[in-house]
Motif scaffolding. Structure first.
Motif, PDB file in Angstrom:
ATOM      1  N   ALA A 152      -0.509  52.819   8.957  1.00 41.41           N
ATOM      2  CA  ALA A 152      -0.461  51.595   9.765  1.00 41.41           C
ATOM      3  C   ALA A 152      -0.230  51.903  11.241  1.00 41.41           C
ATOM      4  CB  ALA A 152       0.630  50.666   9.235  1.00 41.41           C
ATOM      5  N   LEU A 153       0.693  52.820  11.519  1.00 41.56           N
ATOM      6  CA  LEU A 153       0.975  53.173  12.909  1.00 41.56           C
ATOM      7  C   LEU A 153      -0.235  53.810  13.580  1.00 41.56           C
ATOM      8  CD1 LEU A 153       4.577  54.636  12.548  1.00 41.56           C
ATOM      9  CD2 LEU A 153       3.936  52.536  13.756  1.00 41.56           C
ATOM     10  N   ARG A 154      -1.006  54.552  12.801  1.00 44.41           N
ATOM     11  CA  ARG A 154      -2.205  55.182  13.351  1.00 44.41           C
ATOM     12  C   ARG A 154      -3.137  54.125  13.940  1.00 44.41           C
ATOM     13  NH1 ARG A 154      -3.693  57.797   8.861  1.00 44.41           N
ATOM     14  NH2 ARG A 154      -2.197  59.445   9.404  1.00 44.41           N
ATOM     15  N   LEU A 155      -3.247  52.999  13.246  1.00 47.40           N
ATOM     16  CA  LEU A 155      -4.096  51.916  13.733  1.00 47.40           C
ATOM     17  C   LEU A 155      -3.463  51.208  14.924  1.00 47.40           C
ATOM     18  CD1 LEU A 155      -5.171  50.370  10.307  1.00 47.40           C
ATOM     19  CD2 LEU A 155      -6.373  52.086  11.672  1.00 47.40           C
ATOM     20  N   GLU A 156      -2.154  50.969  14.835  1.00 42.82           N
ATOM     21  CA  GLU A 156      -1.478  50.227  15.901  1.00 42.82           C
ATOM     22  C   GLU A 156      -1.378  51.021  17.197  1.00 42.82           C
ATOM     23  OE1 GLU A 156       2.126  48.196  14.897  1.00 42.82           O
ATOM     24  OE2 GLU A 156       1.468  47.760  12.848  1.00 42.82           O
ATOM     25  N   LEU A 157      -1.334  52.344  17.086  1.00 42.80           N
ATOM     26  CA  LEU A 157      -1.182  53.185  18.279  1.00 42.80           C
ATOM     27  C   LEU A 157      -2.500  53.740  18.800  1.00 42.80           C
ATOM     28  CD1 LEU A 157       2.035  55.176  17.251  1.00 42.80           C
ATOM     29  CD2 LEU A 157       1.867  53.337  18.940  1.00 42.80           C
ATOM     30  N   ALA A 158      -3.585  53.435  18.107  1.00 42.12           N
ATOM     31  CA  ALA A 158      -4.884  53.986  18.526  1.00 42.12           C
ATOM     32  C   ALA A 158      -5.254  53.540  19.932  1.00 42.12           C
ATOM     33  CB  ALA A 158      -5.964  53.564  17.543  1.00 42.12           C
ATOM     34  N   GLY A 159      -4.907  52.311  20.269  1.00 40.51           N
ATOM     35  CA  GLY A 159      -5.267  51.781  21.573  1.00 40.51           C
ATOM     36  C   GLY A 159      -4.643  52.522  22.736  1.00 40.51           C
ATOM     37  N   GLN A 160      -3.500  53.174  22.510  1.00 39.89           N
ATOM     38  CA  GLN A 160      -2.870  53.935  23.593  1.00 39.89           C
ATOM     39  C   GLN A 160      -3.182  55.425  23.481  1.00 39.89           C
ATOM     40  OE1 GLN A 160       1.413  53.075  23.000  1.00 39.89           O
ATOM     41  NE2 GLN A 160       1.665  55.200  22.373  1.00 39.89           N
TER      42      GLN A 160
END
Length: 232
Positions: A152-160
Motif C-alpha cells: 500500500a505504501l508503495r502506491l501512496e509514495l509513488a508520487g514523491q
C-alpha cells in the motif's frame, strides 16, 4: 551507493539491524543507528540515535534530527511467541512494533525522503508474511500486515518518487532465532543481498529457498501446505 548516501536503521544495536548498519558503513553511507538504548550501538562510524518505534515523540525527534536521510530501513521487530487465542497483550505488542511502529516511522520520514529526492524505504518482513506456524501466530499476523503495508505504501509514495521494498526470509542466524532449529542464513548475507536488490530497484527481496517455496505455495490448495501442521 547512489541515492542511498544517508541511512537510518531501526533496531540497529544487534542482529540483522547491526549488519545492515555495518554493510552500509562499508559502502560509504552515513548511518544513523537507532536503538532504545543508544549506548548499545558499538559500530565505529555509526551515529547512535535514541529511538523506540512505539513512542511517537521519539519517532518525531528522530525525523527532526535525521533530516538528510534518503534510505530508511525498518528493521526493528519483536517475536513474543504469543498466540491469537492466548495472551492478548503479547499480540498487541507484536502489532505495536512490527506493524504500527513501522508505519509510524514511514509516516514521519516520508516528508524527509521527499525533500531529499524521494529516497527508499526497506521494510523487513518475513516468510511468515505468507503462512502461519505453531508458536508464531501473532508474529505471522503482524508480518502479513507489514508486507501488505509495504504494498500500500508503495502506491501512496509513488508520487514523491519513493521506492518501497519488502524483505522476506526464513531464519537468520541472530539472537531472535537462537532457540529455533533449522537452516539459518548469515545476517551479513541478508543485508548484502537486500541492499543490492534495493539499489537495483527491486520491490521485493526473497532471501532464501524456504521463503520462495512458501510464496509459491500461495497459488496451491492451502491444505497441501498446512497438512504438515494440522492434526485434524
Amino acid at each position: 551507493m547512489p541515492h542511498m548516501t544517508t541511512a537510518l536503521i531501526t533496531g540497529a544495536n544487534r542482529g540483522l539491524g547491526r549488519h545492515f548498519a555495518a554493510e552500509l558503513l562499508a559502502r560509504g553511507a552515513t548511518v544513523y543507528a537507532g536503538a532504545r538504548e543508544p549506548a548499545s550501538i558499538d559500530l565505529p562510524g555509526a551515529r547512535p540515535i535514541a529511538l523506540d518505534v512505539t513512542d511517537p515523540d521519539a519517532v518525531a525527534a528522530a525525523a527532526a534530527l535525521a533530516g538528510d536521510v534518503d534510505l530508511l530501513v525498518n528493521n526493528a521487530g519483536i517475536s513474543t511467541g504469543a498466540q491469537l487465542l492466548g495472551d492478548l497483550e503479547g499480540v498487541r505488542a507484536e502489532m505495536d512494533v512490527n506493524f504500527w511502529g513501522t508505519l509510524s516511522m514511514v509516516r514521519a520520514f516520508a516528508p524527509v525522503l521527499a525533500a531529499n529526492g524521494g529516497g527508499k524505504v526497506v521494510n523487513v518482513a518475513s516468510a511468515l508474511s505468507w503462512f502461519a506456524a505453531p508458536g508464531a501466530g501473532a508474529y505471522a499476523v503482524s508480518k502479513a500486515a507489514n508486507w501488505n503495508m509495504s504494498n500500500a505504501l508503495r502506491l501512496e509514495l509513488a508520487g514523491q518518487g519513493t521506492q518501497v521494498t519488502s524483505v522476506h526470509l526464513g531464519l537468520a542466524d541472530t539472537d531472535m532465532a537462537t532457540a529455533i532449529q533449522g537452516p539459518k542464513t548469515d545476517p551479513a548475507v541478508v543485508a548484502r543481498l537486500t541492499l543490492d536488490a534495493v539499489e537495483a530497484g527491486d520491490l521485493e527481496v526473497v532471501v532464501d529457498d524456504w521463503s520462495a517455496m512458501v510464496k509459491a505455495s500461495l497459488a496451491e490448495d492451502p491444505r497441501t501446505f498446512y497438512d504438515r501442521f494440522l492434526t485434524l
